[in-house]
Design a protein around this motif. Structure first.
Motif, PDB file in Angstrom:
ATOM      1  N   TYR A 119       0.821  -0.956   0.435  1.00  0.00           N
ATOM      2  CA  TYR A 119      -0.004   0.131   0.106  1.00  0.00           C
ATOM      3  C   TYR A 119       0.855   1.138   0.170  1.00  0.00           C
ATOM      4  O   TYR A 119       0.628   2.267   0.400  1.00  0.00           O
ATOM      5  CB  TYR A 119      -1.168  -0.147   1.305  1.00  0.00           C
ATOM      6  N   LYS A 120       1.905   1.499  -0.422  1.00  0.00           N
ATOM      7  CA  LYS A 120       3.484   2.289  -0.293  1.00  0.00           C
ATOM      8  C   LYS A 120       4.278   1.844  -2.353  1.00  0.00           C
ATOM      9  O   LYS A 120       4.298   0.890  -1.438  1.00  0.00           O
ATOM     10  CB  LYS A 120       4.031   2.310   1.014  1.00  0.00           C
ATOM     11  N   GLY A 121       3.926   3.319  -2.028  1.00  0.00           N
ATOM     12  CA  GLY A 121       4.897   3.076  -3.259  1.00  0.00           C
ATOM     13  C   GLY A 121       4.496   3.043  -4.156  1.00  0.00           C
ATOM     14  O   GLY A 121       5.346   1.801  -5.366  1.00  0.00           O
ATOM     15  N   LEU A 122       3.404   2.897  -4.557  1.00  0.00           N
ATOM     16  CA  LEU A 122       2.858   2.140  -6.200  1.00  0.00           C
ATOM     17  C   LEU A 122       2.121   4.017  -6.916  1.00  0.00           C
ATOM     18  O   LEU A 122       2.515   4.700  -6.386  1.00  0.00           O
ATOM     19  CB  LEU A 122       1.411   2.112  -5.667  1.00  0.00           C
ATOM     20  N   GLU A 123       1.694   3.264  -7.919  1.00  0.00           N
ATOM     21  CA  GLU A 123       1.559   4.577  -9.099  1.00  0.00           C
ATOM     22  C   GLU A 123       0.156   4.266  -9.599  1.00  0.00           C
ATOM     23  O   GLU A 123       0.138   2.912  -9.735  1.00  0.00           O
ATOM     24  CB  GLU A 123       2.832   4.798 -10.047  1.00  0.00           C
ATOM     25  N   GLU A 287      -8.189  10.519  -5.470  1.00  0.00           N
ATOM     26  CA  GLU A 287      -7.922   9.610  -4.234  1.00  0.00           C
ATOM     27  C   GLU A 287      -8.494   8.473  -5.351  1.00  0.00           C
ATOM     28  O   GLU A 287      -8.318   7.815  -4.345  1.00  0.00           O
ATOM     29  CB  GLU A 287      -8.814  10.360  -3.518  1.00  0.00           C
ATOM     30  N   ASN A 288      -9.572   8.488  -5.425  1.00  0.00           N
ATOM     31  CA  ASN A 288     -10.519   6.742  -5.815  1.00  0.00           C
ATOM     32  C   ASN A 288      -9.028   6.444  -6.468  1.00  0.00           C
ATOM     33  O   ASN A 288      -9.219   4.584  -6.873  1.00  0.00           O
ATOM     34  CB  ASN A 288     -11.552   6.984  -6.810  1.00  0.00           C
ATOM     35  N   ALA A 289      -8.280   6.767  -7.949  1.00  0.00           N
ATOM     36  CA  ALA A 289      -8.361   5.923  -7.864  1.00  0.00           C
ATOM     37  C   ALA A 289      -5.959   5.281  -7.294  1.00  0.00           C
ATOM     38  O   ALA A 289      -5.990   4.192  -7.911  1.00  0.00           O
ATOM     39  CB  ALA A 289      -6.495   6.962  -9.151  1.00  0.00           C
ATOM     40  N   ILE A 290      -5.921   6.162  -6.691  1.00  0.00           N
ATOM     41  CA  ILE A 290      -4.857   5.229  -5.318  1.00  0.00           C
ATOM     42  C   ILE A 290      -5.964   4.701  -4.714  1.00  0.00           C
ATOM     43  O   ILE A 290      -4.901   3.251  -4.604  1.00  0.00           O
ATOM     44  CB  ILE A 290      -4.945   6.601  -4.607  1.00  0.00           C
ATOM     45  N   ILE A 291      -6.784   4.443  -4.045  1.00  0.00           N
ATOM     46  CA  ILE A 291      -7.239   3.941  -3.414  1.00  0.00           C
ATOM     47  C   ILE A 291      -7.899   2.448  -3.998  1.00  0.00           C
ATOM     48  O   ILE A 291      -7.344   1.032  -3.249  1.00  0.00           O
ATOM     49  CB  ILE A 291      -9.219   4.582  -2.933  1.00  0.00           C
ATOM     50  N   ARG A 292      -8.127   2.543  -5.533  1.00  0.00           N
ATOM     51  CA  ARG A 292      -8.329   1.039  -5.936  1.00  0.00           C
ATOM     52  C   ARG A 292      -7.405   0.125  -5.683  1.00  0.00           C
ATOM     53  O   ARG A 292      -7.106  -0.657  -6.307  1.00  0.00           O
ATOM     54  CB  ARG A 292      -9.133   1.385  -7.694  1.00  0.00           C
ATOM     55  N   LYS A 293      -6.237   1.533  -6.867  1.00  0.00           N
ATOM     56  CA  LYS A 293      -5.010   0.480  -6.723  1.00  0.00           C
ATOM     57  C   LYS A 293      -4.355   0.225  -5.384  1.00  0.00           C
ATOM     58  O   LYS A 293      -4.135  -1.311  -5.812  1.00  0.00           O
ATOM     59  CB  LYS A 293      -3.923   1.539  -6.660  1.00  0.00           C
ATOM     60  N   VAL A 294      -4.724   0.643  -4.523  1.00  0.00           N
ATOM     61  CA  VAL A 294      -4.200  -0.094  -3.043  1.00  0.00           C
ATOM     62  C   VAL A 294      -5.013  -1.580  -2.870  1.00  0.00           C
ATOM     63  O   VAL A 294      -4.372  -2.745  -2.547  1.00  0.00           O
ATOM     64  CB  VAL A 294      -4.483   0.857  -2.296  1.00  0.00           C
ATOM     65  N   GLU A 416      -5.452  10.174   3.452  1.00  0.00           N
ATOM     66  CA  GLU A 416      -4.159  11.669   3.101  1.00  0.00           C
ATOM     67  C   GLU A 416      -2.515  10.322   3.411  1.00  0.00           C
ATOM     68  O   GLU A 416      -1.698  10.801   3.362  1.00  0.00           O
ATOM     69  CB  GLU A 416      -3.976  11.746   4.667  1.00  0.00           C
ATOM     70  N   LEU A 417      -2.544   9.205   4.378  1.00  0.00           N
ATOM     71  CA  LEU A 417      -1.256   8.123   4.439  1.00  0.00           C
ATOM     72  C   LEU A 417      -1.145   7.918   2.952  1.00  0.00           C
ATOM     73  O   LEU A 417      -0.177   7.930   2.684  1.00  0.00           O
ATOM     74  CB  LEU A 417      -2.070   7.281   4.998  1.00  0.00           C
ATOM     75  N   LEU A 418      -2.202   7.425   2.250  1.00  0.00           N
ATOM     76  CA  LEU A 418      -2.054   6.829   1.076  1.00  0.00           C
ATOM     77  C   LEU A 418      -1.763   8.012  -0.226  1.00  0.00           C
ATOM     78  O   LEU A 418      -1.050   7.639  -0.164  1.00  0.00           O
ATOM     79  CB  LEU A 418      -2.905   6.520   0.801  1.00  0.00           C
ATOM     80  N   LYS A 419      -1.961   8.645  -0.351  1.00  0.00           N
ATOM     81  CA  LYS A 419      -1.684   9.965  -0.593  1.00  0.00           C
ATOM     82  C   LYS A 419      -0.372  10.430  -0.973  1.00  0.00           C
ATOM     83  O   LYS A 419       0.550  11.271  -1.572  1.00  0.00           O
ATOM     84  CB  LYS A 419      -2.475  11.462  -0.816  1.00  0.00           C
ATOM     85  N   ASN A 421       2.011   8.633  -0.070  1.00  0.00           N
ATOM     86  CA  ASN A 421       2.976   7.662   0.135  1.00  0.00           C
ATOM     87  C   ASN A 421       2.792   6.434  -1.151  1.00  0.00           C
ATOM     88  O   ASN A 421       3.259   6.202  -1.187  1.00  0.00           O
ATOM     89  CB  ASN A 421       2.350   6.769   1.217  1.00  0.00           C
ATOM     90  N   ASN A 422       1.985   7.394  -1.664  1.00  0.00           N
ATOM     91  CA  ASN A 422       1.987   6.737  -3.481  1.00  0.00           C
ATOM     92  C   ASN A 422       1.907   8.051  -4.294  1.00  0.00           C
ATOM     93  O   ASN A 422       1.839   9.322  -3.819  1.00  0.00           O
ATOM     94  CB  ASN A 422       0.169   5.908  -3.388  1.00  0.00           C
ATOM     95  N   LYS A 423       1.290   7.958  -5.606  1.00  0.00           N
ATOM     96  CA  LYS A 423       1.797   8.424  -6.573  1.00  0.00           C
ATOM     97  C   LYS A 423       0.733   8.816  -7.314  1.00  0.00           C
ATOM     98  O   LYS A 423       0.432   7.265  -8.231  1.00  0.00           O
ATOM     99  CB  LYS A 423       3.383   8.730  -7.443  1.00  0.00           C
ATOM    100  N   ILE A 424       0.638   9.662  -8.095  1.00  0.00           N
ATOM    101  CA  ILE A 424      -0.284  10.212  -9.137  1.00  0.00           C
ATOM    102  C   ILE A 424       0.339  10.223 -10.632  1.00  0.00           C
ATOM    103  O   ILE A 424       1.149  11.509 -10.595  1.00  0.00           O
ATOM    104  CB  ILE A 424      -1.422  11.419  -8.671  1.00  0.00           C
ATOM    105  N   VAL A 425      -0.046   9.721 -11.584  1.00  0.00           N
ATOM    106  CA  VAL A 425       0.727   8.846 -12.890  1.00  0.00           C
ATOM    107  C   VAL A 425      -0.022   9.662 -13.920  1.00  0.00           C
ATOM    108  O   VAL A 425      -0.864   9.251 -13.832  1.00  0.00           O
ATOM    109  CB  VAL A 425       1.652   8.602 -13.397  1.00  0.00           C
TER     110      VAL A 425
END
Length: 425
Positions: A119-123, A287-294, A416-419, A421-425
């Motif tokens: 759940y960290k270091g994802l794109e 935010e939803n894109a990061i949540i789905r990726k996680v 906020e933690l996920l935003k 520690n992860n990256k939007i590309v």
């Protein structure tokens, strides 16, 4: 009381054993609690011995209450001694009476266990929205249309797209009038696609007093199944045509619609407001894109009951909100260009994603040792009170309200933690 248990990924199975004395004591307590409900000839109310009541009403008259008490007490103990178990439904039980004891075999579905994925270091693929001058002009055009005056056209006026026709109509299928297919002085704006098929297009070019047969086909996914995919004829009479007179878009228009003196100033403010709204929407989408990726990183076998329960909550909330707007689910689905089946399928998918997100977030909270303190809750209540103008007591008067605030704060902290520690590309 003794019990043995077996915990699988999605269920708890337990065998609970009560001694004969424990069972007899529970039956006796049930008699003392409810024995006065039974009338027995020759005894005052509540004075008949247990044996007499059982003889008249049956040996098992107090058994159900006794078993309910024994099982409820044991079930609470099992959950208390095994805090990792989170039931998602009511348990099912099977009773077996033996000469020396009573056994209850219990099964209950529980929140599934799983291994939390990365759940960290994802794109995650995101998007940003840039408001253009065309977006601003479209907004002003819609504002202009909303301020249009309706003027009754004369008899030689030819109806065009955007006009409002006042019509009488009656619909026929196989030359038989059908229920709900008739109306008088119905106001229909041409070009809104609120009527089926090409109904509105066929009214373009008509005049006041015209009578016209309009041929259409009901859509295959029409909400009234008996009409779906069938051809129909509507006999239509044009009673009146209302044309729209649009206000001129100039500095005077800007002053009427805003606090600005010039149209250029008004345009600049609209662009600023639309961009702010677009930025908020982009942030939500990212935010939803990061949540789905996680959540994709964790493989979870979600019990169907959890999904169905969330689906019911979503639909209950949707129906309530639509009813407040005077809309039905069918009208909303049609407005969205979807069939009812497609809409329900989409909401069921949303329910599954919602359940999976909650499960993953719970595990992230444990892994990161994230907790909501009383100070966090008090600060949020103060913020809500200031924002709404309501007293703080309004937000803290019920445990359910406090629980909702706590869940919302936890969700926000994890997002906020996920935003971070992860990256939007």
């Amino acid at each position: 009381m003794q019990y043995t248990k077996k915990i699988t990924n999605d269920a708890l199975d337990a065998t609970i054993t009560f001694t004969k004395d424990e069972y007899e004591h529970a039956v006796d307590q049930a008699y003392k609690k409810s024995g006065d409900k039974y009338k027995v000839a020759g005894f005052r109310k509540g004075k008949a011995p247990r044996s007499i009541i059982e003889k008249q009403y049956g040996d098992q008259i107090f058994e159900e209450d006794a078993i309910t008490h024994l099982f409820t007490t044991a079930y609470k103990q099992i959950l208390r001694e095994n805090p990792e178990i989170e039931p998602i439904d009511h348990p099912t039980i099977d009773l077996k009476k033996n000469p020396e004891n009573v056994e209850i075999k219990m099964t209950v579905e529980i929140t599934p266990s799983f291994t939390l994925g990365k759940y960290k270091g994802l794109e995650a693929k995101g998007a940003t929205a840039k408001i253009t001058d065309k977006d601003v002009e479209n907004y002003i055009t819609q504002l202009q249309l909303s301020r249009a005056r309706q003027i009754e056209a004369d008899k030689d006026y030819i109806a065009k797209k955007g006009d409002i026709t006042v019509i009488d109509f009656e619909g026929f299928i196989d030359n038989v009038a059908f229920q709900g297919g008739k109306a008088e002085n119905y106001e229909l704006e041409l070009g809104t696609n609120s009527f089926i098929d090409t109904f509105e297009d066929q009214l373009i070019g008509t005049k006041i007093g015209d009578k016209k047969d309009i041929m259409v086909n009901f859509p295959k996914n029409y909400h009234a199944a008996e009409y779906a995919a069938k051809p129909a004829k509507f006999v239509v009479k044009i009673n009146k045509i209302l044309r729209k007179e649009l206000p001129k878009i100039d500095d005077a228009f800007a002053r009427e619609q805003s606090e600005f003196e010039t149209l250029d100033e008004f345009r600049a403010d609209i662009k600023k407001t639309l961009q702010a709204d677009a930025d908020k929407e982009s942030e939500r989408n990212n935010e939803n894109a990061i949540i789905r990726k996680v959540t994709e990183q964790s493989k979870i076998n979600i019990p169907q009951k959890m999904i169905e329960r969330q689906f019911e909550n979503i639909m209950r909330d949707m129906n309530y909100r639509l009813s407040m707007q005077g809309l039905s689910l069918e009208i909303y689905a049609n407005y969205m260009g979807m069939s009812i089946d497609d809409l329900l399928k989409k909401q069921r998918e949303n329910a599954e994603q919602s359940v999976k997100t909650r499960l993953v977030f719970d595990e992230i909270a444990k892994a990161e040792k994230i907790a909501i303190t009383e100070d966090d809750i008090k600060a949020e209540i103060t913020r809500l009170a200031e924002q709404t103008g309501k007293p703080e007591a309004e937000f803290s008067k019920s445990p359910d309200r406090i629980n909702y605030i706590e869940q919302d704060l936890m969700y926000t902290k994890i997002v906020e933690l996920l935003k971070k520690n992860n990256k939007i590309v």
